[in-house]
Every structure is written in C-alpha cells, then in structure tokens.
Design a protein around this motif. Structure first.
Motif, PDB file in Angstrom:
ATOM      1  N   THR A   1       0.813  -1.220   0.000  1.00 13.11           N
ATOM      2  CA  THR A   1       0.000   0.000   0.000  1.00 13.11           C
ATOM      3  C   THR A   1       0.847   1.270   0.000  1.00 13.11           C
ATOM      4  N   ASP A   2       2.186   1.105   0.067  1.00 11.79           N
ATOM      5  CA  ASP A   2       3.100   2.261   0.128  1.00 11.79           C
ATOM      6  C   ASP A   2       2.735   3.206   1.266  1.00 11.79           C
ATOM      7  N   SER A   3       2.470   2.631   2.438  1.00 11.69           N
ATOM      8  CA  SER A   3       2.082   3.447   3.588  1.00 11.69           C
ATOM      9  C   SER A   3       2.489   2.742   4.872  1.00 11.69           C
ATOM     10  N   MET A   4       2.519   3.503   5.958  1.00  9.96           N
ATOM     11  CA  MET A   4       2.789   2.929   7.269  1.00  9.96           C
ATOM     12  C   MET A   4       1.515   2.247   7.776  1.00  9.96           C
ATOM     13  N   ALA A   5       1.667   1.101   8.429  1.00 11.89           N
ATOM     14  CA  ALA A   5       0.497   0.343   8.881  1.00 11.89           C
ATOM     15  C   ALA A   5       0.763  -0.302  10.233  1.00 11.89           C
ATOM     16  N   TRP A   6      -0.297  -0.455  11.020  1.00 10.41           N
ATOM     17  CA  TRP A   6      -0.216  -1.187  12.279  1.00 10.41           C
ATOM     18  C   TRP A   6      -0.362  -2.679  11.996  1.00 10.41           C
ATOM     19  N   VAL A   7       0.285  -3.484  12.814  1.00 12.41           N
ATOM     20  CA  VAL A   7       0.262  -4.937  12.592  1.00 12.41           C
ATOM     21  C   VAL A   7      -1.131  -5.534  12.755  1.00 12.41           C
ATOM     22  N   ASP A   8      -1.989  -4.897  13.539  1.00 16.50           N
ATOM     23  CA  ASP A   8      -3.336  -5.433  13.755  1.00 16.50           C
ATOM     24  C   ASP A   8      -4.374  -4.786  12.852  1.00 16.50           C
TER      25      ASP A   8
END
Length: 390
Positions: free
Chosen positions: A230-237
């Motif tokens: 997604t070319d973005s920062m994401a949370w693991v949950d």
C-alpha cells in the motif's frame, strides 16, 4: 485548583471512611493522595477495584454527596481517546447517562482534557490526565451470583488492563528483532502482537507504566511497519493510523523500504524510523473483549436435546389433532355448526345463495346491536373476500 469555594460543603467526615462503602448493591472505595488519572487507575487496581463508572442518576446522587463531604474533586473512570470528542468508561460500561458540569463548557482550562473527575458539586469536569488530584473513586466489580457462567472476559495473568486492551510490559527488557518480537507476543497469547497506539491517552498510559518502572532511557518497538503493498505505514493489527507522534512531519514514504519499522523513546514518547533487524525491547498487546465460552452443566441434569425434542413432539401432536378435526368437518359439517369459529360467517362458501344469506345475517346482527334501522343504502360485505357491494 478545582475546588468550588463559592458554596462550601454542608457536611464533612469526622471519622475515617470505611474500606468499603455500600449503596444499592454496589461497593465503592475512596483512594487518596496526589495522583494523576493513570495513578488513580492503578491505585484502584491495587485495591482490587476499578475506577468508578456512573450509569444512572441514583448512583450519581450518592457519589455527589460522598464527594461533597470529602470536600475535594475525585477522578472517575471516564476518559477520551480522540481529543475529547467522545468519552468512554475505563471498565467498558455504557455511556448513555452523563452528568457534565454546566461550567465545564465555559472553562478553557478543561476543554481539551481527556480525563474526567467529579467536582464537589457532583458535576463531571474534564482535565489533563496528568493533573494531580487529591483522590479517586473506585468500585468493586459485581460478581455474578449465578451458579454458572456462559462467557468470561478478562486479561491474562500478569497483563495490565486499560480500556479494551491488555498489555504485557515484561518483554521491555528483551533484545529481539521486530519479527522475533511479534512471534514472542503470539507465543504468550495467540491474539496478541507488538504494541499499537491509537490515541494520546493510550500513549500516555504506556509511558506512565514504563517510567514508573525505571525504563526511562529505553527504546522499544511499536507494532508499525512500512507496507510495500500500500506504500504506507500500517499497524500490525490493521488499526487505523489516525493518531501519530512523529518527531516532526511524518516520514516520506517514497524513501522507505520493506525493512522500515517504528520505535519509540520512553523519555519523550516520540516515534522514530528504524530498521526491522535491530534488537530492542517491546510490549505485547491484545484486546480484552474477546469472549471465551465456558461449558456448563444442563439445568437439573437434563440432556440439552430433551427440550427441543419435546417442542417437536408437541408441534406434531397439534398438527395431527388439527388434521383430524379438519377431516371430520369435511365429512360432516353439520356437527360443527355450534362452533362460532367455524360458522358460516368465517368459512368460505362456494354457493352464492349461502353468501347472500351470510351478508343478510351480518347486517341484521348490526342493526340489532347498534339500535339503528337499516339505512337507505347499505353495503353488504362478503366477509371471506373483504369486498363490499351495494
């Protein structure tokens, strides 16, 4: 600071409060000493209780008298995770009932506060969660008096509960990579993962826990990484990334790689980018409202299939009786003329003469009971078809 001196309390306690205060099947405790909202929550926990939630006017009135006599504002369990837009109870109780102080909306000092206290007049007011108050109201959760429980909801042993989350701070002293940290959390509880932070209130809670334990100069993993898909920062949950706490502007995603993870420094709580292969401490988190079924014995020792079977048998018997009655009626309708439920006014006739006769009977009955004579024009209603004709 928050004390309302315009109207001093009419009563005061001349004797120490009892450890437990009972009212309408609820048990309350009062804890005292300079404390932030987070301190209050932990002091309640140490006393085997929780910050109080107030869900009706009766308990509000009782606690108003209590706080008025204590002559000092006290923390309650209401807090916000979205900068004061919405508030929730720390024990998960519903927030239908509220009792906000009328002055709260006009006081600029509390408009952005994310934690709530009860003032000496009983009104709820907002304040910064780090504001020191002289006490807090706790309540002991009700224990079910039923001989069996269908579901249980709790945090694992040694985990700390906050809002809907359960937190394990023990791995802060570990030295693992980001991926190893995730594996470690799942081995503890299969629904847990490396810490995610969704609000400033949650961020402060984590820092408060760690600073009180002496981990001031540590850096730990957060459960955030760069998602190349997604070319973005994401949370693991999969939590939304609405809340952030970067040192400056957010990172330029064009410069990030699959080896980009996020850490936080406990000295200030600020987030930084790091390579996922570093070896750091971490915190495990899981959601506490996942229910687990508990097997219980059937009531009175009956097998769980007895009641459904009895219902089926009753339905079959009723169906057989109804079929038998219908068969007898078709064979000899004259025997059933005495039953009003099967009379000619409600049973569809195929003979036109019978239909006309039924209409006359209904009209005659109407005249007899209404006291009015037959009008010049009247509609004869054929009951079975609900069609009226002149």
């Amino acid at each position: 600071m928050f004390k309302n001196t315009s109207k001093p309390p009419t009563h005061s306690y001349h004797h120490p409060l009892p450890d437990n205060i009972e009212y309408r099947s609820s048990t309350y405790k009062v804890v005292s000493g300079n404390m932030s909202w987070y301190d209050a929550m932990h002091m309640c926990t140490e006393n085997e209780s929780e910050l109080v939630s107030i869900t009706d006017a009766y308990h509000q009135a009782f606690l108003t008298v209590l706080v008025n006599r204590l002559d000092a504002p006290h923390w309650i369990g209401l807090y916000s995770q979205d900068s004061g837009i919405n508030y929730k109870w720390s024990d998960g109780s519903d927030t239908v009932y509220t009792h906000w102080d009328a002055f709260d909306e006009d006081d600029d000092d509390f408009v952005t506060g994310e934690c709530v206290f009860m003032d000496v007049n009983g009104g709820w007011r907002r304040a910064d969660c780090e504001t020191p108050l002289t006490g807090a109201l706790c309540h002991i959760p009700l224990r079910s008096s039923k001989p069996f429980v269908l579901h249980e909801t709790s945090c694992p042993s040694t985990w700390v509960k906050f809002g809907r989350g359960c937190y394990n701070f023990e791995p802060v002293v570990e030295k693992l990579t980001f991926q190893e940290s995730r594996i470690h959390c799942k081995q503890k509880v299969n629904t847990s993962d490396v810490l995610t932070i969704e609000s400033e209130t949650e961020n402060r809670f984590v820092l408060e826990q760690l600073l009180s334990s002496g981990f001031l100069h540590r850096t730990i993993w957060l459960g955030m990484y760069f998602n190349v898909d997604t070319d973005s920062m994401a949370w693991v949950d999969g939590s939304p990334t609405d809340y952030t706490n970067w040192a400056g502007k957010g990172p330029d995603t064009k410069l990030l790689t699959a080896d980009t993870c996020v850490t936080t420094r406990l000295v200030d709580g600020v987030w930084h980018l790091s390579t996922c292969g570093e070896q750091l401490g971490f915190i495990c988190k899981t959601i506490s409202d996942v229910t687990t079924e508990v097997e219980v014995e059937p009531l009175n020792g009956l097998h769980h299939g007895v009641i459904p079977a009895a219902v089926v048998v009753a339905v079959l018997i009723f169906a057989l009786l109804a079929g038998a009655m219908w068969f007898l009626y078709r064979r000899n309708p004259a025997r059933f003329r005495g039953f009003p439920s099967l009379g000619s006014a409600y049973y569809r006739q195929t003979n036109s003469q019978s239909t006309e006769s039924d209409g006359n009977v209904l009209i005659t009955d109407l005249e007899a009971h209404s006291g009015f004579g037959r009008p010049k024009q009247i509609k004869k209603c054929i009951v079975y078809s609900f069609i009226c004709i002149k």
